[in-house]
Design a protein around this motif. Structure first.
Motif, PDB file in Angstrom:
ATOM      1  N   LEU A  84      -9.802   8.193  11.602  1.00 29.58           N
ATOM      2  CA  LEU A  84      -9.143   6.976  12.139  1.00 29.58           C
ATOM      3  C   LEU A  84      -9.675   5.730  11.269  1.00 29.58           C
ATOM      4  CD1 LEU A  84      -7.562   5.410  14.118  1.00 29.58           C
ATOM      5  CD2 LEU A  84      -9.411   5.130  15.476  1.00 29.58           C
ATOM      6  N   ARG A  85     -10.874   5.606  11.043  1.00 29.15           N
ATOM      7  CA  ARG A  85     -11.132   4.433  10.004  1.00 29.15           C
ATOM      8  C   ARG A  85     -10.363   4.442   8.753  1.00 29.15           C
ATOM      9  NH1 ARG A  85     -16.820   5.012   7.178  1.00 29.15           N
ATOM     10  NH2 ARG A  85     -15.491   6.429   6.279  1.00 29.15           N
ATOM     11  N   ASP A  86     -10.609   5.648   8.207  1.00 30.26           N
ATOM     12  CA  ASP A  86      -9.858   5.803   6.830  1.00 30.26           C
ATOM     13  C   ASP A  86      -8.426   5.536   6.894  1.00 30.26           C
ATOM     14  OD1 ASP A  86     -12.463   6.012   5.844  1.00 30.26           O
ATOM     15  OD2 ASP A  86     -12.284   8.135   5.379  1.00 30.26           O
ATOM     16  N   ASN A  87      -7.813   5.977   7.817  1.00 31.84           N
ATOM     17  CA  ASN A  87      -6.322   5.976   7.975  1.00 31.84           C
ATOM     18  C   ASN A  87      -5.975   4.383   8.070  1.00 31.84           C
ATOM     19  OD1 ASN A  87      -5.893   8.551   7.680  1.00 31.84           O
ATOM     20  ND2 ASN A  87      -5.669   9.000  10.055  1.00 31.84           N
ATOM     21  N   VAL A  88      -6.784   3.802   9.031  1.00 39.79           N
ATOM     22  CA  VAL A  88      -6.397   2.379   9.410  1.00 39.79           C
ATOM     23  C   VAL A  88      -6.606   1.417   8.111  1.00 39.79           C
ATOM     24  CG1 VAL A  88      -7.205   0.171  10.621  1.00 39.79           C
ATOM     25  CG2 VAL A  88      -6.975   2.468  11.646  1.00 39.79           C
ATOM     26  N   LEU A  89      -7.764   1.789   7.440  1.00 44.55           N
ATOM     27  CA  LEU A  89      -8.016   1.159   6.088  1.00 44.55           C
ATOM     28  C   LEU A  89      -6.978   1.476   5.050  1.00 44.55           C
ATOM     29  CD1 LEU A  89     -11.881   1.192   5.697  1.00 44.55           C
ATOM     30  CD2 LEU A  89     -10.397  -0.718   6.770  1.00 44.55           C
ATOM     31  N   GLY A  90      -6.503   2.684   4.961  1.00 42.81           N
ATOM     32  CA  GLY A  90      -5.499   2.993   4.332  1.00 42.81           C
ATOM     33  C   GLY A  90      -3.978   2.283   4.399  1.00 42.81           C
ATOM     34  N   ASP A  91      -3.974   1.870   5.643  1.00 43.39           N
ATOM     35  CA  ASP A  91      -2.627   1.311   5.931  1.00 43.39           C
ATOM     36  C   ASP A  91      -2.767  -0.184   5.768  1.00 43.39           C
ATOM     37  OD1 ASP A  91      -0.188   1.880   7.109  1.00 43.39           O
ATOM     38  OD2 ASP A  91      -0.466   0.099   8.460  1.00 43.39           O
ATOM     39  N   VAL A  92      -4.134  -0.787   5.880  1.00 38.70           N
ATOM     40  CA  VAL A  92      -4.392  -1.779   5.265  1.00 38.70           C
ATOM     41  C   VAL A  92      -4.011  -2.132   3.901  1.00 38.70           C
ATOM     42  CG1 VAL A  92      -6.207  -3.646   4.987  1.00 38.70           C
ATOM     43  CG2 VAL A  92      -6.179  -2.792   7.201  1.00 38.70           C
ATOM     44  N   ASP A  93      -4.453  -1.286   3.281  1.00 38.58           N
ATOM     45  CA  ASP A  93      -4.038  -1.160   1.576  1.00 38.58           C
ATOM     46  C   ASP A  93      -2.621  -1.482   1.322  1.00 38.58           C
ATOM     47  OD1 ASP A  93      -6.726  -1.091   0.921  1.00 38.58           O
ATOM     48  OD2 ASP A  93      -6.846   0.980   0.675  1.00 38.58           O
ATOM     49  N   ARG A  94      -1.903  -0.531   2.274  1.00 39.33           N
ATOM     50  CA  ARG A  94      -0.481  -0.611   2.141  1.00 39.33           C
ATOM     51  C   ARG A  94      -0.079  -2.046   2.330  1.00 39.33           C
ATOM     52  NH1 ARG A  94       3.809  -0.327   5.336  1.00 39.33           N
ATOM     53  NH2 ARG A  94       2.562  -0.234   7.299  1.00 39.33           N
ATOM     54  N   LEU A  95      -0.265  -2.535   3.411  1.00 44.61           N
ATOM     55  CA  LEU A  95       0.124  -3.938   3.598  1.00 44.61           C
ATOM     56  C   LEU A  95      -0.284  -5.014   2.807  1.00 44.61           C
ATOM     57  CD1 LEU A  95      -0.537  -3.544   7.581  1.00 44.61           C
ATOM     58  CD2 LEU A  95       1.737  -3.806   6.227  1.00 44.61           C
ATOM     59  N   ASN A  96      -1.400  -4.756   2.251  1.00 40.44           N
ATOM     60  CA  ASN A  96      -1.926  -6.032   1.268  1.00 40.44           C
ATOM     61  C   ASN A  96      -1.177  -5.520  -0.046  1.00 40.44           C
ATOM     62  OD1 ASN A  96      -4.092  -5.563  -1.582  1.00 40.44           O
ATOM     63  ND2 ASN A  96      -4.007  -7.364  -0.353  1.00 40.44           N
ATOM     64  N   GLY A  97      -0.570  -4.373  -0.377  1.00 38.97           N
ATOM     65  CA  GLY A  97       0.378  -4.294  -1.612  1.00 38.97           C
ATOM     66  C   GLY A  97       1.707  -4.936  -1.027  1.00 38.97           C
ATOM     67  N   LEU A  98       2.267  -4.759   0.022  1.00 37.08           N
ATOM     68  CA  LEU A  98       3.543  -5.126   0.503  1.00 37.08           C
ATOM     69  C   LEU A  98       3.440  -6.728   0.395  1.00 37.08           C
ATOM     70  CD1 LEU A  98       4.606  -3.136   3.486  1.00 37.08           C
ATOM     71  CD2 LEU A  98       5.605  -3.190   1.043  1.00 37.08           C
ATOM     72  N   TYR A  99       2.547  -7.366   0.829  1.00 43.64           N
ATOM     73  CA  TYR A  99       2.446  -9.038   0.851  1.00 43.64           C
ATOM     74  C   TYR A  99       2.271  -9.396  -0.601  1.00 43.64           C
ATOM     75  CZ  TYR A  99       1.636 -10.312   5.713  1.00 43.64           C
ATOM     76  OH  TYR A  99       1.718 -10.650   6.946  1.00 43.64           O
ATOM     77  N   LYS A 100       1.634  -8.768  -1.507  1.00 45.81           N
ATOM     78  CA  LYS A 100       1.679  -8.959  -2.973  1.00 45.81           C
ATOM     79  C   LYS A 100       3.010  -9.064  -3.490  1.00 45.81           C
ATOM     80  CE  LYS A 100      -1.605  -6.385  -4.344  1.00 45.81           C
ATOM     81  NZ  LYS A 100      -2.632  -5.804  -5.336  1.00 45.81           N
ATOM     82  N   GLN A 101       3.670  -7.912  -3.275  1.00 48.15           N
ATOM     83  CA  GLN A 101       5.155  -7.489  -3.488  1.00 48.15           C
ATOM     84  C   GLN A 101       5.892  -8.739  -3.165  1.00 48.15           C
ATOM     85  OE1 GLN A 101       6.548  -3.663  -2.654  1.00 48.15           O
ATOM     86  NE2 GLN A 101       8.646  -4.292  -3.228  1.00 48.15           N
ATOM     87  N   THR A 102       5.806  -9.159  -1.781  1.00 49.72           N
ATOM     88  CA  THR A 102       6.527 -10.230  -1.256  1.00 49.72           C
ATOM     89  C   THR A 102       6.619 -11.585  -2.029  1.00 49.72           C
ATOM     90  OG1 THR A 102       6.464  -9.447   0.819  1.00 49.72           O
ATOM     91  CG2 THR A 102       6.936 -12.029   0.547  1.00 49.72           C
TER      92      THR A 102
END
Length: 448
Positions: A84-102
């Motif tokens: 669970l921890r790693d899946n959550v942190l993985g999605d945080v990475d995804r969102l971090n990328g989306l914010y940078k892309q924005t």
């Protein structure tokens, strides 16, 4: 503005800073952002988003137990925290990328380094490079407060809670606000023995008393312990690695982790505010006017770093209003009345408008309607947990002054109810609305 490197330089790429920068750029401004950590801020990286994912994971503990009463043979249950921890942190990475892309898609230049304000229109980056801007926006957010007591360095905050190697067997959570109660529910559902301590005799100050009392009752029934009127005296690390916590008015407690959830402190240190004359209050929060402008005309601030409301949606609205006002020729101010909020505890609570005590103080004569019920799912699951919905109205007019609730999906239901309260609807408007049956939300139009 051509005399400056940028029209806007934003310090901090959290929710408020990203929204302000993106919208300002869309209005045609030349914008740059400095962020020394990761784009996304507290909410996305170490706050409400990953925490809500943990809340979802924690709910399965009771859902799988309840499933047996609905005919499901779930077999042996096993929880893997690291997955669970790693899946959550993985999605945080995804969102971090989306914010940078924005930011990139809106042609906002990003500097991944610290920035200091060295003049009303000047910023010095960590590299020593200087930049100028017509306007500077401070959106550096806040960080967890850590109490000062001997041994406080042995404790952790919500920042570290997302990265633990294992769920603690015993955990003491200091504080009684939304972060403390949310992590209390999360860790308890994952199998930890949870004790929540608070320096006063109340929890969730600001929420309606009936609702927070119901949460306390349910939490005690679930097995979460509470120690009220308790202040830290010292924390001692034991030979086995555990922590012995000494507190006032209670016996010492031996735990594996101490989680500090005792409020948040504005991130203002090292920004150079005192050098340029930006005023802060006694808590260190930046003081701003209705347009988010500080005591220095060219410098603005939004979000948790200010002396207003520390909520992500509020920071986003403030960033939007700032950009529209300064760069969009669309003067906008944010209305801070009637802001809905929620605590993703187990079960969650939500509220909007005045509490019963606040309404009585302001209006004198109020009418209170309640529904105290056991959700249908809990009946079949043999779970005695009861929900409570509460509506406070001005008695002469019937205008709804506040709605407060505790129960499954309360925050989801509250979002729509908040629109009605904000619009100034009356109890009669709710009574005239046909119920959707069978639902929990129908209780709002059936209140007696």
């Amino acid at each position: 503005m051509a005399d400056y490197d940028y029209d806007l330089f934003t310090i901090g790429a959290g929710s408020g800073g990203v929204r302000a920068s993106r919208v300002a750029a869309a209005h045609g401004a030349r914008v740059a952002v400095a962020e020394e950590y990761r784009v996304g801020g507290t909410c996305v990286i170490r706050g409400c988003v990953p925490k809500k994912m943990l809340v979802y994971g924690a709910h399965f503990a009771e859902d799988l137990e309840d499933a047996k009463h609905f005919g499901w043979d779930v077999g042996e249950r096993k929880f893997d925290w690291k997955k669970l921890r790693d899946n959550v942190l993985g999605d945080v990475d995804r969102l971090n990328g989306l914010y940078k892309q924005t930011l990139e898609n809106n042609n906002v230049e990003v500097f991944h380094e610290r920035a200091t304000i060295t003049g009303p229109n000047e910023i010095t980056l960590g590299s020593g490079e200087k930049k100028t801007a017509k306007y500077i926006l401070i959106a550096t957010g806040a960080r967890p407060h850590v109490p000062t007591c001997p041994g406080h360095e042995y404790g952790i905050t919500s920042n570290e809670a997302f990265h633990l190697d294992a769920i603690p067997r015993r955990v003491l959570i200091a504080g009684a606000g939304y972060i403390a109660n949310e992590f209390a529910g999360i860790f308890h559902q994952f199998g930890a023995k949870v004790t929540l301590m608070n320096r006063s005799d109340q929890m969730l100050r600001g929420y309606d008393e009936s609702v927070r009392d119901r949460l306390l009752q349910i939490s005690l029934m679930k097995g979460i312990d509470f120690r009220f009127n308790a202040n830290f005296e010292k924390i001692e690390k034991q030979e086995d690695g555990s922590l012995l916590v000494f507190m006032s008015n209670h016996e010492p407690l031996n735990v594996d982790y101490v989680l500090f959830a005792t409020g948040r402190v504005p991130n203002v240190e090292g920004l150079g505010l005192e050098d340029v004359g930006v005023s802060v209050n006694e808590r260190g929060a930046i003081q701003v006017d209705g347009n988010s402008r500080t005591s220095v005309p060219s410098i603005y601030a939004v979000g948790d770093v200010t002396d207003r409301v520390q909520l992500t949606p509020v920071a986003i609205r403030e960033g939007q209003a700032f950009a529209d006002t300064v760069f969009g020729n669309k003067p906008t101010t944010l209305d801070y009345s009637c802001i809905p909020s929620a605590v993703f505890s187990h079960p969650p609570i939500a509220g909007v408008g005045l509490t019963e005590a606040q309404a009585m103080q302001q209006y004198g004569t109020v009418k209170v309607y309640t529904s105290d019920f056991r959700p249908m799912k809990n009946v079949v699951a043999h779970r005695n947990e009861r929900s409570l919905y509460k509506m406070i109205c001005d008695e002469p007019t019937g205008k709804i002054l506040g709605i407060h609730m505790i129960g499954p999906d309360a925050p989801e239901i509250m979002q729509v109810a908040a629109v009605a309260v904000k619009a100034g609807l009356t109890k009669a408007d709710f009574d005239a609305t046909v119920a959707i049956h069978p639902t929990m939300s129908e209780e709002l139009v059936l209140l007696k």
